[in-house]
Design a protein around this motif. Sequence first.
Motif, PDB file in Angstrom:
ATOM      1  N   GLY A   1      43.158  33.151  68.979  1.00  0.00           N
ATOM      2  CA  GLY A   1      44.342  33.750  68.383  1.00  0.00           C
ATOM      3  C   GLY A   1      44.075  34.330  67.009  1.00  0.00           C
ATOM      4  N   SER A   2      45.152  34.502  66.263  1.00  0.00           N
ATOM      5  CA  SER A   2      45.026  35.043  64.914  1.00  0.00           C
ATOM      6  C   SER A   2      44.416  33.994  63.984  1.00  0.00           C
ATOM      7  CB  SER A   2      46.389  35.481  64.390  1.00  0.00           C
ATOM      8  OG  SER A   2      47.273  34.384  64.331  1.00  0.00           O
ATOM      9  N   MET A   3      43.751  34.498  62.945  1.00  0.00           N
ATOM     10  CA  MET A   3      43.091  33.623  61.992  1.00  0.00           C
ATOM     11  C   MET A   3      43.217  34.208  60.596  1.00  0.00           C
ATOM     12  SD  MET A   3      39.585  32.459  63.970  1.00  0.00           S
ATOM     13  CE  MET A   3      39.088  34.130  64.378  1.00  0.00           C
ATOM     14  N   GLU A   4      43.017  33.350  59.601  1.00  0.00           N
ATOM     15  CA  GLU A   4      42.969  33.779  58.213  1.00  0.00           C
ATOM     16  C   GLU A   4      41.632  33.355  57.629  1.00  0.00           C
ATOM     17  OE1 GLU A   4      45.076  32.905  53.860  1.00  0.00           O
ATOM     18  OE2 GLU A   4      45.961  32.118  55.699  1.00  0.00           O
TER      19      GLU A   4
ATOM     20  N   MET B   1      38.810  31.338  44.955  1.00  0.00           N
ATOM     21  CA  MET B   1      39.005  32.289  46.036  1.00  0.00           C
ATOM     22  C   MET B   1      38.895  33.706  45.500  1.00  0.00           C
ATOM     23  SD  MET B   1      41.978  32.556  48.939  1.00  0.00           S
ATOM     24  CE  MET B   1      43.232  33.285  47.887  1.00  0.00           C
ATOM     25  N   LEU B   2      38.064  34.535  46.161  1.00  0.00           N
ATOM     26  CA  LEU B   2      37.801  35.894  45.712  1.00  0.00           C
ATOM     27  C   LEU B   2      38.476  36.940  46.590  1.00  0.00           C
ATOM     28  CD1 LEU B   2      33.961  35.504  45.042  1.00  0.00           C
ATOM     29  CD2 LEU B   2      35.852  35.130  43.442  1.00  0.00           C
ATOM     30  N   SER B   3      38.577  36.671  47.882  1.00  0.00           N
ATOM     31  CA  SER B   3      39.178  37.617  48.817  1.00  0.00           C
ATOM     32  C   SER B   3      39.753  36.854  50.000  1.00  0.00           C
ATOM     33  CB  SER B   3      38.147  38.632  49.340  1.00  0.00           C
ATOM     34  OG  SER B   3      37.568  39.371  48.300  1.00  0.00           O
ATOM     35  N   SER B   4      40.650  37.501  50.730  1.00  0.00           N
ATOM     36  CA  SER B   4      41.184  36.912  51.957  1.00  0.00           C
ATOM     37  C   SER B   4      41.466  38.009  52.965  1.00  0.00           C
ATOM     38  CB  SER B   4      42.442  36.092  51.679  1.00  0.00           C
ATOM     39  OG  SER B   4      43.475  36.916  51.190  1.00  0.00           O
ATOM     40  N   TRP B   5      41.450  37.659  54.240  1.00  0.00           N
ATOM     41  CA  TRP B   5      41.664  38.605  55.327  1.00  0.00           C
ATOM     42  C   TRP B   5      42.557  37.966  56.389  1.00  0.00           C
ATOM     43  CZ3 TRP B   5      36.999  37.411  53.151  1.00  0.00           C
ATOM     44  CH2 TRP B   5      36.252  38.442  52.569  1.00  0.00           C
ATOM     45  N   GLU B   6      43.467  38.738  56.953  1.00  0.00           N
ATOM     46  CA  GLU B   6      44.229  38.341  58.127  1.00  0.00           C
ATOM     47  C   GLU B   6      43.535  38.939  59.345  1.00  0.00           C
ATOM     48  OE1 GLU B   6      46.781  36.346  58.347  1.00  0.00           O
ATOM     49  OE2 GLU B   6      47.102  36.049  56.191  1.00  0.00           O
TER      50      GLU B   6
ATOM     51  N   LEU C   1      25.455  33.852  47.188  1.00  0.00           N
ATOM     52  CA  LEU C   1      25.830  32.873  48.205  1.00  0.00           C
ATOM     53  C   LEU C   1      27.298  32.515  48.040  1.00  0.00           C
ATOM     54  CD1 LEU C   1      24.556  31.267  50.545  1.00  0.00           C
ATOM     55  CD2 LEU C   1      24.103  29.426  48.920  1.00  0.00           C
ATOM     56  N   TYR C   2      28.046  32.533  49.142  1.00  0.00           N
ATOM     57  CA  TYR C   2      29.490  32.294  49.121  1.00  0.00           C
ATOM     58  C   TYR C   2      29.872  31.313  50.226  1.00  0.00           C
ATOM     59  CZ  TYR C   2      29.504  36.537  46.255  1.00  0.00           C
ATOM     60  OH  TYR C   2      29.268  37.455  45.272  1.00  0.00           O
ATOM     61  N   LEU C   3      31.123  30.882  50.190  1.00  0.00           N
ATOM     62  CA  LEU C   3      31.707  30.057  51.244  1.00  0.00           C
ATOM     63  C   LEU C   3      32.872  30.808  51.861  1.00  0.00           C
ATOM     64  CD1 LEU C   3      31.707  26.593  49.442  1.00  0.00           C
ATOM     65  CD2 LEU C   3      30.098  27.387  51.170  1.00  0.00           C
ATOM     66  N   VAL C   4      32.961  30.777  53.177  1.00  0.00           N
ATOM     67  CA  VAL C   4      34.064  31.411  53.897  1.00  0.00           C
ATOM     68  C   VAL C   4      34.801  30.326  54.670  1.00  0.00           C
ATOM     69  CG1 VAL C   4      34.719  33.061  55.675  1.00  0.00           C
ATOM     70  CG2 VAL C   4      32.868  33.620  54.076  1.00  0.00           C
ATOM     71  N   THR C   5      36.086  30.148  54.369  1.00  0.00           N
ATOM     72  CA  THR C   5      36.928  29.217  55.104  1.00  0.00           C
ATOM     73  C   THR C   5      37.810  30.008  56.063  1.00  0.00           C
ATOM     74  OG1 THR C   5      36.969  27.542  53.368  1.00  0.00           O
ATOM     75  CG2 THR C   5      38.789  27.517  54.927  1.00  0.00           C
ATOM     76  N   VAL C   6      37.794  29.603  57.319  1.00  0.00           N
ATOM     77  CA  VAL C   6      38.600  30.271  58.339  1.00  0.00           C
ATOM     78  C   VAL C   6      39.610  29.272  58.885  1.00  0.00           C
ATOM     79  CG1 VAL C   6      38.594  31.500  60.537  1.00  0.00           C
ATOM     80  CG2 VAL C   6      36.703  31.813  58.916  1.00  0.00           C
ATOM     81  N   ARG C   7      40.890  29.681  58.890  1.00  0.00           N
ATOM     82  CA  ARG C   7      41.964  28.849  59.415  1.00  0.00           C
ATOM     83  C   ARG C   7      42.474  29.485  60.697  1.00  0.00           C
ATOM     84  NH1 ARG C   7      42.282  29.510  54.108  1.00  0.00           N
ATOM     85  NH2 ARG C   7      42.198  27.682  52.768  1.00  0.00           N
TER      86      ARG C   7
END
Length: 636
Positions: free
Chosen positions: A581-584, A594-599, A616-622
């Motif tokens: 489904g959809s994620m953020e 937090m530097l950026s976010s995407w729907e 090097l970065y971290l990406v959290t996906v919900r």
Amino acid sequence: MFPLLMIMLAAPLPGPDMRAMDRPLDPYGTGILRYSDAAHDFDVMHYDVRVQVFPQTEILECTTFVTFTPEMAGLDRIRLDLLQLAVTGVTWDGTGPISWTQYDDSLEVEFATPMDPGDTATVRVEYSGTPWNEGPGGFGGFYFQSYVFYHMGVGISTLPPSLGRVIFPCWDHPSDKASVEFTVTVPDTLYAVANGDLVSKTVNSTDATASYHWLQPQPMSTYLAAFAVSEYTVLQDSTYDWIYYFVYPWEIDDALGSFQNVDLMMDRFQSLYAPYPWQTKFSYVETPGGDMEHLTQVYHIAFAINGSTTYDWLLAHEMSHHWWGNCVTEEEWSDVWLSEGFATYSEAVWMEYYGQSSYDQYILNNIMKPYLYSGETFPLSAPSTPGELWSYTTYEKGASVLHMLRHVIGDDDFFAALAEYFDHHAYHTATTNDLRDHVENITGEDIDWFFDTWVHGWGYPVYDLDYEWEQSGSGWDVTVDLQQVQTTPTIFTMPLEFSIHGSSQDSLVVMWNDQAVQSQVFSVPFQPQSVVFDPGNKVLSTHLLGTGDGPQLPPGGVGTLRLAPNPAHFSTEVIWSGMDGSMEASLFDLAGRMLSSWELTGSERVLDLSGVPSGLYLVTVRGEGGLRQTAKLLVR
């Protein structure tokens, strides 16, 4: 292990899970190495590793003396693990050259005369070259950087993970332990630190080099052997003169702030586990990557030395490995939770120094919740990929299992069982079954029901609860109806607590739950007003999230979050099996900002990285249903 990182105590959910720093860029892709001698028909007693470091050319010139004894009659050859470095000569006990063959990942040495158990011999191996590492965004191997050159003994994208073979020929398996000494020769403006204590420093004015001789006399696994080279300043702890800090000279003031509680951590673990088990120093060594629990010298990531105690949890984690992992070592990597789960739980044990409430909050918010939100459901005892080895299951579920075990058997028996387990396996190896047996020996009770479901079982329980009460004579009967409704196959066994609240008094009752559907009546001498399940947060289940049934898992759970390509240039795609489904998605720097976010909707799962600087970065996906995971991303 190893390595590690996780949610900062100061970072509230849903911030990035900093432990993702210890996970591979690609959790499913792996460099497969092999153990050179599956039968393991010899036992190494000592490694004497002599290395000269040439920073300008990124070359190591090495000689290693391997002293061993046969474990079978008529042994006429051995194979040692060695990766990438080129062998130029092999001699036998100083008597002359012997036959040898180098393969891609190993060295076979053939003897002129067969050996029998009780014999000992020393093989001298000369070799050189540019050492191997896991590459950009990797963890294990030897790295040349502008101001520091260092080895990480565990690979997070490599199976098996042991990487002693990167710097010396060895039987590179956690079960084979030997004493180790390093003599590291470097330009005389630099300092070399290695395992054990410094025996001597020799300066050679002719070629402007300095040689640092370090010795670790007690046996250790090869993945814990390492050395690091930089312009280190050596600081000594003000409480314990055998604790040192090797830091960059411009970090001295920050180091004094960040390491201020190390003596208290040492006191805490010595009082609950055992006296510090090594006859040599304990230290933290500042390195660009980390963290990694190399024996007597934890390689501590530089950004965590910032003048604050924000990363005390990380210092505690790595220190505790000197009992769990370094001294009592998992017999096979499939039991890595005996190292990493114990070390993660030790973070909470350290927090308990500040009181029960600090322990309770840390267990809930930094250990149990991250695991539940991850969606991982595979058994704790059976990791099979790099992503599973260095996972929420290994770290957070492993720690949660110890938290629950402590609740089930009580503090006295819990720490007595750990003490017996430690005493019996110190400087050797252990399995999950060994831990179970020591718990049973201390408690005098069969504990298979706990290990079968919580260690070997799938996922975690989801409880559907209903309460009713009615008057019965002068008292009241409270009926608890329970169903375990998780989609995974395991039915969990656990003593479950319920707090029955009245207007002026409460009663704590316990249901022994070992069935999918169960009902029990409890009598209390007052009129109930409410019932609270698991008031002390002792059970790893979705009720801890305060969201009804908690995250909604697809059938079979979800896979490990992956970003591809990784490393990335202008964009990367989110790949998360089981999540349709959809994620953020949110991009964080290593300070948790937090530097950026995407729907992300439908099939569009590409993250535009235009304008994101290299690093090097971290990406959290919900995802839908409350699930979330964090992965690291290297932008080039």
